[in-house]
Write an enzyme that holds these catalytic residues in place. Structure first.
Site, PDB file in Angstrom:
ATOM      1  N   HIS A 163      31.000  -7.704   5.840  1.00 58.43           N
ATOM      2  CA  HIS A 163      31.362  -8.104   4.469  1.00 58.43           C
ATOM      3  C   HIS A 163      31.434  -9.615   4.304  1.00 58.43           C
ATOM      4  CE1 HIS A 163      32.535  -4.099   2.738  1.00 58.43           C
ATOM      5  NE2 HIS A 163      32.429  -3.800   4.021  1.00 58.43           N
ATOM      6  N   ASP A 371      31.693 -17.494   0.886  1.00 58.85           N
ATOM      7  CA  ASP A 371      32.139 -16.129   0.572  1.00 58.85           C
ATOM      8  C   ASP A 371      30.979 -15.177   0.780  1.00 58.85           C
ATOM      9  OD1 ASP A 371      33.837 -14.130  -0.382  1.00 58.85           O
ATOM     10  OD2 ASP A 371      34.481 -15.320  -2.109  1.00 58.85           O
TER      11      ASP A 371
END
Ligand code: ADQ
Length: 467
Positions: A163, A371
């Protein structure tokens, strides 16, 4: 159809629509399991004391069923939690994979515990598995799990989805255990990353450091294994967000916030309080906006909602102090008797309330320094009113910037540029806002949470017997 087994560090046994607040992974996994059902296995969040601080007395997984989902939960002994979760996962891998070498600790005992906990996961999961289960393992806490399951004799197909970003080889190789973890990654049949950039970094590493080969179709040969490596950008449940944004709760909370704004334009930032999210730089950019544009003072309000996160990790405590200091500084400098420019809120809200706030705001400011994807940006877009949509300002270092071409893309380190972009967003015409919003909606609908799951699982199911 083969049963789906999802393994993640934290398991949240609640239905997606009841989730009052949840991290990105939980939101994604819940949506994925809601339709097909299956087993969700992982840590309960409970820490237990063992008699001698070792394995003695650690019980097997607790198994129960809610709706279509069976849960398998294990508890962790305190000493293991420290080294595995607070240590190696969150003070080694998390900062390193987000390019924060300056915040990365390289503690050998933590690594040993990380491996031990992965072994514990494998031991507890093994008895619950059926031979044709498809196993989908999530995130940096569990990189060695396929290795441990295979060691325990498990021949199932296994996929892994990361992720968070996969860093450039120059960064990744600073990890003393980079080879071991690369070998662990190669033990999966399918390896999924968020973006093409992450895939490229991994393939570069494979070719430069472990003498492997990667082709353009996603096939990788390394360390005697064949695996498939590709980008599977995670998405959101768009209709769910759209519904939440107009729910009675969202409307009620947005009305409360709206009446307190007295017709001022709202800028909103929402994240976990994490140093990767660029909150300090974002506040500096807001300060720059106020400094450079006297006319905007009294015209805008910035609401920054930062949910507490990993509070036992010292770097997070330091960040909290930094953000509190800077918020106080900005408000001290620019507030007037009847206007406070910044509302910094250090708690989480229900998802419905957040979506209502998103819908009310003129600018969504999402400026992480790094991110994997960033679901907040997509939720911001999906929550907007088509007749009067807000503007998304997104960091170029968020994975989602690669698909959201209707957003205003910024370099979060360049606070001058972010301030100018904020100004442009606040002044953008309705036509342009609608045009940009429609383009972004198209992109997030095309790549929603179901597409993410289906693409990954289709690939995983095609890989029978490979490797
Ligand atoms: P996160 O780093 O947690 O996820 P993100 O993708 O933005 O970041 O997901 C956060 C989720 O938590 C969102 O659904 C958001 O609505 C919710 N949330 C955030 N702040 C909140 C608050 N104050 N109150 C309530 N809810 C809040 C990791 C990676 C990301 C990746 C996801 C999914 O770091 O890059 O996008 O996993 O893969």
């Amino acid at each position: 159809m083969a049963r789906l087994v999802v393994v993640s560090n934290r398991v949240t046994p609640i239905s997606g629509r009841q989730a009052a607040s949840a991290g990105g992974l939980a939101v994604g996994v819940l949506a994925a399991l809601r339709d097909s059902g299956g087993l969700w296995f992982g840590w309960s969040g409970e820490i237990i004391e063992t008699a001698r601080g070792d394995d003695a007395g650690v019980p097997p997984a607790r198994v129960f069923r809610t709706g279509k989902v069976t849960y398998g939960l294990i508890d962790l002994p305190e000493a293991e939690y420290e080294g595995f979760y607070a240590g190696f996962a969150n003070r080694t891998l998390w900062p390193l994979f987000h390019y924060r070498l300056d915040l990365t600790s390289f503690e050998h005992p933590w690594y040993a515990t990380y491996r031990k906990v992965n072994q514990r996961f494998a031991e507890a999961l093994r008895p619950l598995l059926k031979p044709d289960d498809v196993i989908w393992i999530h995130d940096y806490h569990l990189i060695p799990l396929a290795t441990e399951l295979r060691r325990a004799g498990c021949e199932n197909r296994m996929g892994f989805f990361l992720h968070i970003p996969f860093p450039a080889p120059e960064i990744y190789t600073s990890l003393p255990w980079h080879r071991q973890l690369a070998a662990d990654l190669c033990n999966y049949d399918v390896l999924g990353f968020q973006t093409a950039t992450d895939v490229r970094q991994f393939n570069n590493y494979v070719e430069l450091e472990i003498n492997g080969r990667a082709d353009r179709k996603g096939s990788v040969q390394a360390l005697g294994r064949n695996l498939h490596v590709d980008a599977y950008p995670i998405g959101i449940d768009v209709d769910d967000v759209t519904e939440m944004a107009v729910s009675p709760e969202a409307r009620r909370q947005a009305a409360r916030l709206g009446s307190s704004l007295a017709n001022r334009q709202l800028i909103i930032g929402v994240d976990r309080l994490d140093y990767t999210k660029g909150i300090v730089e974002r506040l500096r950019a807001f300060e720059m906006l106020l400094k450079a544009n006297a006319v905007l003072r009294r015209q805008v309000t910035f609401v920054q909602i930062s949910a507490p996160s990993r509070e036992l990790v010292p770097e997070y405590l330091e960040l909290r102090q930094q953000v509190e200091l800077l918020s106080g500084h900005i408000n001290g400098l620019y507030s007037e008797a009847d206007w406070v420019p910044l509302r910094y809120i250090n708690r989480s809200f229900t998802r419905r309330t957040l979506m209502g706030f998103f819908r009310l705001s003129r600018v969504g400011l999402v400026t992480p320094l790094r991110d994997g994807m960033n679901l907040v940006a997509m939720e911001y877009v999906a929550a907007q009113n088509a007749d009067d949509p807000g503007v998304l300002v997104i960091s170029r270092f968020a994975g989602c910037a690669q698909q959201l071409d209707g957003a205003l893309v910024v370099n979060p380190y360049d606070v001058h540029h972010v301030a100018d972009t904020l100004q442009a967003g606040l002044g953008m015409t309705l036509d342009e806002r609608q045009d940009r919003w429609q383009r972004m909606m198209q992109a997030i609908r095309k790549n929603d949470i179901i597409t993410w799951r289906d693409r990954f699982l289709a690939r995983l199911e095609n890989r029978v017997g490979v490797g």
